[in-house]
Design a protein around this motif. Structure first.
Motif, PDB file in Angstrom:
ATOM      1  N   LEU A  46     -35.541  25.197 -61.386  1.00 38.41           N
ATOM      2  CA  LEU A  46     -34.156  25.431 -61.810  1.00 38.41           C
ATOM      3  C   LEU A  46     -33.513  24.139 -62.293  1.00 38.41           C
ATOM      4  O   LEU A  46     -32.761  24.134 -63.273  1.00 38.41           O
ATOM      5  CB  LEU A  46     -33.336  26.048 -60.684  1.00 38.41           C
ATOM      6  CG  LEU A  46     -33.577  27.518 -60.393  1.00 38.41           C
ATOM      7  CD1 LEU A  46     -32.706  27.980 -59.236  1.00 38.41           C
ATOM      8  CD2 LEU A  46     -33.314  28.377 -61.615  1.00 38.41           C
ATOM      9  N   SER A  47     -33.827  23.046 -61.637  1.00 35.88           N
ATOM     10  CA  SER A  47     -33.295  21.744 -62.054  1.00 35.88           C
ATOM     11  C   SER A  47     -33.805  21.375 -63.444  1.00 35.88           C
ATOM     12  O   SER A  47     -33.038  20.907 -64.293  1.00 35.88           O
ATOM     13  CB  SER A  47     -33.698  20.681 -61.033  1.00 35.88           C
ATOM     14  OG  SER A  47     -33.214  19.433 -61.411  1.00 35.88           O
ATOM     15  N   LYS A  48     -35.091  21.607 -63.698  1.00 36.58           N
ATOM     16  CA  LYS A  48     -35.673  21.333 -65.021  1.00 36.58           C
ATOM     17  C   LYS A  48     -35.036  22.213 -66.097  1.00 36.58           C
ATOM     18  O   LYS A  48     -34.772  21.763 -67.207  1.00 36.58           O
ATOM     19  CB  LYS A  48     -37.180  21.568 -65.007  1.00 36.58           C
ATOM     20  CG  LYS A  48     -37.961  20.520 -64.276  1.00 36.58           C
ATOM     21  CD  LYS A  48     -39.444  20.841 -64.334  1.00 36.58           C
ATOM     22  CE  LYS A  48     -40.263  19.868 -63.522  1.00 36.58           C
ATOM     23  NZ  LYS A  48     -41.703  20.187 -63.571  1.00 36.58           N
ATOM     24  N   ILE A  49     -34.798  23.466 -65.760  1.00 36.56           N
ATOM     25  CA  ILE A  49     -34.192  24.390 -66.717  1.00 36.56           C
ATOM     26  C   ILE A  49     -32.760  23.961 -67.026  1.00 36.56           C
ATOM     27  O   ILE A  49     -32.330  24.008 -68.184  1.00 36.56           O
ATOM     28  CB  ILE A  49     -34.248  25.848 -66.188  1.00 36.56           C
ATOM     29  CG1 ILE A  49     -35.701  26.304 -66.079  1.00 36.56           C
ATOM     30  CG2 ILE A  49     -33.465  26.780 -67.095  1.00 36.56           C
ATOM     31  CD1 ILE A  49     -35.882  27.636 -65.364  1.00 36.56           C
ATOM     32  N   LYS A  50     -32.031  23.509 -66.018  1.00 41.15           N
ATOM     33  CA  LYS A  50     -30.668  23.024 -66.240  1.00 41.15           C
ATOM     34  C   LYS A  50     -30.667  21.824 -67.175  1.00 41.15           C
ATOM     35  O   LYS A  50     -29.816  21.717 -68.067  1.00 41.15           O
ATOM     36  CB  LYS A  50     -29.999  22.659 -64.919  1.00 41.15           C
ATOM     37  CG  LYS A  50     -29.576  23.863 -64.118  1.00 41.15           C
ATOM     38  CD  LYS A  50     -28.943  23.477 -62.808  1.00 41.15           C
ATOM     39  CE  LYS A  50     -28.662  24.721 -61.986  1.00 41.15           C
ATOM     40  NZ  LYS A  50     -27.992  24.422 -60.721  1.00 41.15           N
ATOM     41  N   GLN A  51     -31.621  20.912 -67.007  1.00 42.78           N
ATOM     42  CA  GLN A  51     -31.739  19.769 -67.908  1.00 42.78           C
ATOM     43  C   GLN A  51     -32.061  20.226 -69.315  1.00 42.78           C
ATOM     44  O   GLN A  51     -31.507  19.726 -70.286  1.00 42.78           O
ATOM     45  CB  GLN A  51     -32.809  18.804 -67.416  1.00 42.78           C
ATOM     46  CG  GLN A  51     -32.431  18.034 -66.182  1.00 42.78           C
ATOM     47  CD  GLN A  51     -33.577  17.168 -65.681  1.00 42.78           C
ATOM     48  OE1 GLN A  51     -34.689  17.235 -66.199  1.00 42.78           O
ATOM     49  NE2 GLN A  51     -33.292  16.364 -64.662  1.00 42.78           N
ATOM     50  N   HIS A  52     -32.964  21.192 -69.430  1.00 40.91           N
ATOM     51  CA  HIS A  52     -33.378  21.708 -70.731  1.00 40.91           C
ATOM     52  C   HIS A  52     -32.204  22.298 -71.509  1.00 40.91           C
ATOM     53  O   HIS A  52     -32.089  22.117 -72.714  1.00 40.91           O
ATOM     54  CB  HIS A  52     -34.479  22.759 -70.545  1.00 40.91           C
ATOM     55  CG  HIS A  52     -34.942  23.398 -71.809  1.00 40.91           C
ATOM     56  ND1 HIS A  52     -35.817  22.769 -72.671  1.00 40.91           N
ATOM     57  CD2 HIS A  52     -34.647  24.589 -72.364  1.00 40.91           C
ATOM     58  CE1 HIS A  52     -36.036  23.561 -73.708  1.00 40.91           C
ATOM     59  NE2 HIS A  52     -35.341  24.686 -73.542  1.00 40.91           N
ATOM     60  N   PHE A  53     -31.332  23.019 -70.799  1.00 38.81           N
ATOM     61  CA  PHE A  53     -30.192  23.673 -71.434  1.00 38.81           C
ATOM     62  C   PHE A  53     -28.907  22.841 -71.353  1.00 38.81           C
ATOM     63  O   PHE A  53     -27.824  23.345 -71.665  1.00 38.81           O
ATOM     64  CB  PHE A  53     -29.953  25.060 -70.825  1.00 38.81           C
ATOM     65  CG  PHE A  53     -30.989  26.076 -71.236  1.00 38.81           C
ATOM     66  CD1 PHE A  53     -30.979  26.622 -72.510  1.00 38.81           C
ATOM     67  CD2 PHE A  53     -31.977  26.476 -70.359  1.00 38.81           C
ATOM     68  CE1 PHE A  53     -31.926  27.562 -72.892  1.00 38.81           C
ATOM     69  CE2 PHE A  53     -32.936  27.406 -70.726  1.00 38.81           C
ATOM     70  CZ  PHE A  53     -32.914  27.948 -72.007  1.00 38.81           C
TER      71      PHE A  53
END
Length: 65
Positions: free
Chosen positions: A28-35
């Motif tokens: 989820l942390s990686k996805i937040k960075q991605h978006f």
């Protein structure tokens, strides 16, 4: 009218992937960075689907059951 949950949580990711809840938090942390999202913002099922390549209908089955 049946309302469906829009957000995905680490426990959902654990159920979908079979990995640990800690892995779900990291993902989820990686996805937040991605978006480009702030830490307090949620990840939607659509965003999770887009990032992982898992079909939204498949994700929705795990979230609602």
């Amino acid at each position: 009218m049946k309302l469906e949950r829009a957000c995905i949580y680490p426990k959902d990711i654990q159920r979908i992937t079979g990995r640990t809840e800690r892995y779900g938090r990291k993902l989820l942390s990686k996805i937040k960075q991605h978006f480009n999202k702030e830490p307090h913002q949620f990840i939607t099922i659509k965003e999770f689907s887009e990032y992982t390549g898992i079909d939204q209908d498949t994700i929705q089955e795990y979230v609602t059951s």
